[in-house]
Design a protein around this motif. Structure first.
Motif, PDB file in Angstrom:
ATOM      1  N   GLY A 171      42.312  44.262  34.996  1.00 29.04           N
ATOM      2  CA  GLY A 171      41.338  44.950  34.509  1.00 29.04           C
ATOM      3  C   GLY A 171      39.846  43.726  35.313  1.00 29.04           C
ATOM      4  O   GLY A 171      38.814  44.609  35.229  1.00 29.04           O
ATOM      5  N   SER A 172      40.603  43.227  36.048  1.00 28.27           N
ATOM      6  CA  SER A 172      39.387  42.289  36.970  1.00 28.27           C
ATOM      7  C   SER A 172      38.845  43.371  37.792  1.00 28.27           C
ATOM      8  O   SER A 172      39.606  44.491  38.570  1.00 28.27           O
ATOM      9  N   THR A 173      37.666  42.760  38.688  1.00 29.92           N
ATOM     10  CA  THR A 173      37.113  43.904  39.449  1.00 29.92           C
ATOM     11  C   THR A 173      37.182  42.555  40.897  1.00 29.92           C
ATOM     12  O   THR A 173      37.176  41.481  41.273  1.00 29.92           O
ATOM     13  N   ILE A 174      36.623  43.718  42.074  1.00 30.57           N
ATOM     14  CA  ILE A 174      36.321  42.704  42.948  1.00 30.57           C
ATOM     15  C   ILE A 174      35.462  41.804  43.173  1.00 30.57           C
ATOM     16  O   ILE A 174      35.623  41.094  43.820  1.00 30.57           O
ATOM     17  N   LEU A 175      34.462  42.072  42.402  1.00 27.69           N
ATOM     18  CA  LEU A 175      34.004  40.152  41.683  1.00 27.69           C
ATOM     19  C   LEU A 175      34.093  39.745  41.389  1.00 27.69           C
ATOM     20  O   LEU A 175      34.392  38.435  42.035  1.00 27.69           O
ATOM     21  N   ASP A 176      35.361  39.413  40.796  1.00 31.49           N
ATOM     22  CA  ASP A 176      36.291  38.678  40.362  1.00 31.49           C
ATOM     23  C   ASP A 176      36.994  37.714  41.278  1.00 31.49           C
ATOM     24  O   ASP A 176      37.361  36.564  41.091  1.00 31.49           O
ATOM     25  N   VAL A 177      37.632  38.619  42.591  1.00 30.03           N
ATOM     26  CA  VAL A 177      38.077  38.507  43.372  1.00 30.03           C
ATOM     27  C   VAL A 177      37.001  37.858  43.824  1.00 30.03           C
ATOM     28  O   VAL A 177      37.522  36.178  44.268  1.00 30.03           O
ATOM     29  N   ALA A 178      36.386  38.166  44.505  1.00 31.13           N
ATOM     30  CA  ALA A 178      35.125  37.093  45.477  1.00 31.13           C
ATOM     31  C   ALA A 178      35.120  35.773  44.676  1.00 31.13           C
ATOM     32  O   ALA A 178      34.939  34.410  45.739  1.00 31.13           O
ATOM     33  N   GLU A 179      34.766  35.295  43.731  1.00 32.08           N
ATOM     34  CA  GLU A 179      34.479  34.636  42.222  1.00 32.08           C
ATOM     35  C   GLU A 179      35.942  33.126  42.601  1.00 32.08           C
ATOM     36  O   GLU A 179      35.591  32.134  42.609  1.00 32.08           O
ATOM     37  N   ALA A 180      36.865  34.678  42.890  1.00 30.76           N
ATOM     38  CA  ALA A 180      38.162  33.593  43.035  1.00 30.76           C
ATOM     39  C   ALA A 180      38.596  32.768  44.417  1.00 30.76           C
ATOM     40  O   ALA A 180      39.024  31.414  44.304  1.00 30.76           O
ATOM     41  N   VAL A 181      38.125  33.199  44.661  1.00 29.31           N
ATOM     42  CA  VAL A 181      37.747  33.055  46.475  1.00 29.31           C
ATOM     43  C   VAL A 181      37.087  31.975  46.442  1.00 29.31           C
ATOM     44  O   VAL A 181      37.091  30.602  47.424  1.00 29.31           O
ATOM     45  N   HIS A 182      35.407  32.157  46.602  1.00 30.09           N
ATOM     46  CA  HIS A 182      34.614  31.000  46.609  1.00 30.09           C
ATOM     47  C   HIS A 182      33.263  31.687  45.512  1.00 30.09           C
ATOM     48  O   HIS A 182      32.944  32.719  46.498  1.00 30.09           O
ATOM     49  N   LYS A 183      32.716  30.894  44.979  1.00 29.05           N
ATOM     50  CA  LYS A 183      31.702  30.720  44.658  1.00 29.05           C
ATOM     51  C   LYS A 183      30.141  31.942  45.118  1.00 29.05           C
ATOM     52  O   LYS A 183      29.270  32.460  45.174  1.00 29.05           O
ATOM     53  N   ASP A 184      30.663  31.079  46.623  1.00 26.95           N
ATOM     54  CA  ASP A 184      29.205  31.182  47.983  1.00 26.95           C
ATOM     55  C   ASP A 184      29.510  32.824  48.013  1.00 26.95           C
ATOM     56  O   ASP A 184      28.725  34.344  48.696  1.00 26.95           O
ATOM     57  N   ILE A 185      30.988  33.269  48.050  1.00 26.84           N
ATOM     58  CA  ILE A 185      31.647  34.621  48.788  1.00 26.84           C
ATOM     59  C   ILE A 185      30.917  35.302  47.525  1.00 26.84           C
ATOM     60  O   ILE A 185      30.617  36.603  48.002  1.00 26.84           O
ATOM     61  N   ALA A 186      30.471  35.036  46.363  1.00 27.86           N
ATOM     62  CA  ALA A 186      30.548  36.044  44.577  1.00 27.86           C
ATOM     63  C   ALA A 186      29.374  36.237  45.233  1.00 27.86           C
ATOM     64  O   ALA A 186      29.105  37.508  45.162  1.00 27.86           O
ATOM     65  N   SER A 187      28.752  34.879  45.733  1.00 23.93           N
ATOM     66  CA  SER A 187      26.584  35.555  44.873  1.00 23.93           C
ATOM     67  C   SER A 187      26.493  35.767  46.398  1.00 23.93           C
ATOM     68  O   SER A 187      25.467  36.900  46.433  1.00 23.93           O
ATOM     69  N   ALA A 188      26.960  35.958  48.100  1.00 17.30           N
ATOM     70  CA  ALA A 188      26.901  37.386  48.728  1.00 17.30           C
ATOM     71  C   ALA A 188      27.626  38.437  48.738  1.00 17.30           C
ATOM     72  O   ALA A 188      26.845  39.315  49.512  1.00 17.30           O
ATOM     73  N   LEU A 189      28.531  38.554  48.127  1.00 12.36           N
ATOM     74  CA  LEU A 189      29.497  40.459  48.371  1.00 12.36           C
ATOM     75  C   LEU A 189      28.415  40.926  47.937  1.00 12.36           C
ATOM     76  O   LEU A 189      27.614  41.750  47.355  1.00 12.36           O
ATOM     77  N   LYS A 190      28.530  42.507  49.345  1.00 12.36           N
ATOM     78  CA  LYS A 190      27.707  43.600  49.956  1.00 12.36           C
ATOM     79  C   LYS A 190      28.965  44.428  48.899  1.00 12.36           C
ATOM     80  O   LYS A 190      28.887  45.202  48.293  1.00 12.36           O
ATOM     81  N   PHE A 191      30.179  44.486  49.829  1.00 12.96           N
ATOM     82  CA  PHE A 191      31.263  45.275  49.552  1.00 12.96           C
ATOM     83  C   PHE A 191      32.451  44.976  49.783  1.00 12.96           C
ATOM     84  O   PHE A 191      32.652  43.386  50.804  1.00 12.96           O
ATOM     85  N   ALA A 192      33.679  45.732  49.838  1.00  9.70           N
ATOM     86  CA  ALA A 192      34.549  45.041  49.806  1.00  9.70           C
ATOM     87  C   ALA A 192      35.380  46.394  50.289  1.00  9.70           C
ATOM     88  O   ALA A 192      35.522  47.471  50.180  1.00  9.70           O
ATOM     89  N   ARG A 193      36.930  46.401  51.231  1.00 16.67           N
ATOM     90  CA  ARG A 193      37.880  46.766  51.758  1.00 16.67           C
ATOM     91  C   ARG A 193      38.490  47.379  51.078  1.00 16.67           C
ATOM     92  O   ARG A 193      39.097  46.257  51.335  1.00 16.67           O
ATOM     93  N   VAL A 194      39.565  48.114  49.653  1.00 18.14           N
ATOM     94  CA  VAL A 194      40.844  48.437  49.673  1.00 18.14           C
ATOM     95  C   VAL A 194      41.840  49.078  50.072  1.00 18.14           C
ATOM     96  O   VAL A 194      42.191  50.221  51.049  1.00 18.14           O
ATOM     97  N   TRP A 195      42.868  48.413  50.580  1.00 15.30           N
ATOM     98  CA  TRP A 195      44.293  48.280  50.839  1.00 15.30           C
ATOM     99  C   TRP A 195      45.450  49.189  49.699  1.00 15.30           C
ATOM    100  O   TRP A 195      45.465  47.637  49.574  1.00 15.30           O
TER     101      TRP A 195
END
Length: 221
Positions: A171-195
């Motif tokens: 049930g996690s989202t792209i934003l949850d992934v970004a937060e798991a990588v780094h909080k700064d990436i999450a705060s600046a996240l605009k979109f993602a590409r998914v395979w």
């Protein structure tokens, strides 16, 4: 090999494909012997394995003793844990019922008996820690029972890091992934590409896109 072998918590790591899952072997649940801290550990676990001895005729009594003792401490084992606020302090825990010593005489019949009685309550498996019977099935059941998924990240123009997945709750989202990588990436996240299985390669998705097990994700900020 004999009752009450385990006297204190014994942690270990179980490998499942490309991740590790922590297991903690606890002392047996018995009315006269079990100390309070055992139940505190169970309350904080993500998943509970009820392990019984298929070499013994009292498998039903083993299961019911565990359930009764846990109920005394307001812990209820179920197929699916509930996210609802507990009433009267009771909590529900997702559980597996596992019969060990599947290669013992009469174990097949006892395992079938347990499945008939408890399959509606939680998954029932039979294994042998000595011969390895169904241990791979148990690994998969533990992973599935934890309610988690694995995703992989990649940088633009590079291959994904399949050896180092991020493990998140279903049930996690792209934003949850970004937060798991780094909080700064999450705060600046605009979109993602998914395979992934549910997308075409490199599909552009927004922050609230719900991820799937095995997705490869490229974060853009």
């Amino acid at each position: 090999d004999y009752p009450f072998t385990t006297r204190k918590p014994l942690p270990g790591m179980m490998e499942f494909e490309n991740i590790k899952i922590q297991l903690v072997d606890l002392p047996p649940i018995a009315p006269e012997w079990t100390e309070g801290w055992v139940f505190a550990l169970i309350r904080n676990a993500d998943l509970v394995i009820v392990l019984v001895d298929l070499a013994s005729d009292d498998v039903f009594e083993q299961v019911e003793q565990v359930r009764s003792q846990l109920a005394t401490h307001k812990i209820r084992l179920m197929h699916q844990a509930s996210d609802e606020s507990p009433e009267g302090g009771e909590i529900t825990k997702r559980a597996l019922l596992v019969g060990n010593k599947a290669d013992a005489e009469g174990a097949k019949e006892r395992g079938a008996f347990l499945a008939e009685l408890y399959a509606a309550d939680f998954p029932v498996l039979t294994i042998s820690a000595v011969s390895g019977i169904n241990l791979e099935t148990l690994r998969r059941a533990l992973y599935d029972g934890l309610g988690v998924l694995r995703v992989y990240t990649k940088s633009p123009g590079k291959k994904p890091e399949h050896g180092a997945p991020f493990v998140l709750k279903q049930g996690s989202t792209i934003l949850d992934v970004a937060e798991a990588v780094h909080k700064d990436i999450a705060s600046a996240l605009k979109f993602a590409r998914v395979w992934g299985a549910d997308t075409f390669d490199g599909q552009r998705v927004m922050r609230d896109y719900v991820i799937r097990d095995g997705d490869v994700i490229e974060l853009h900020s």
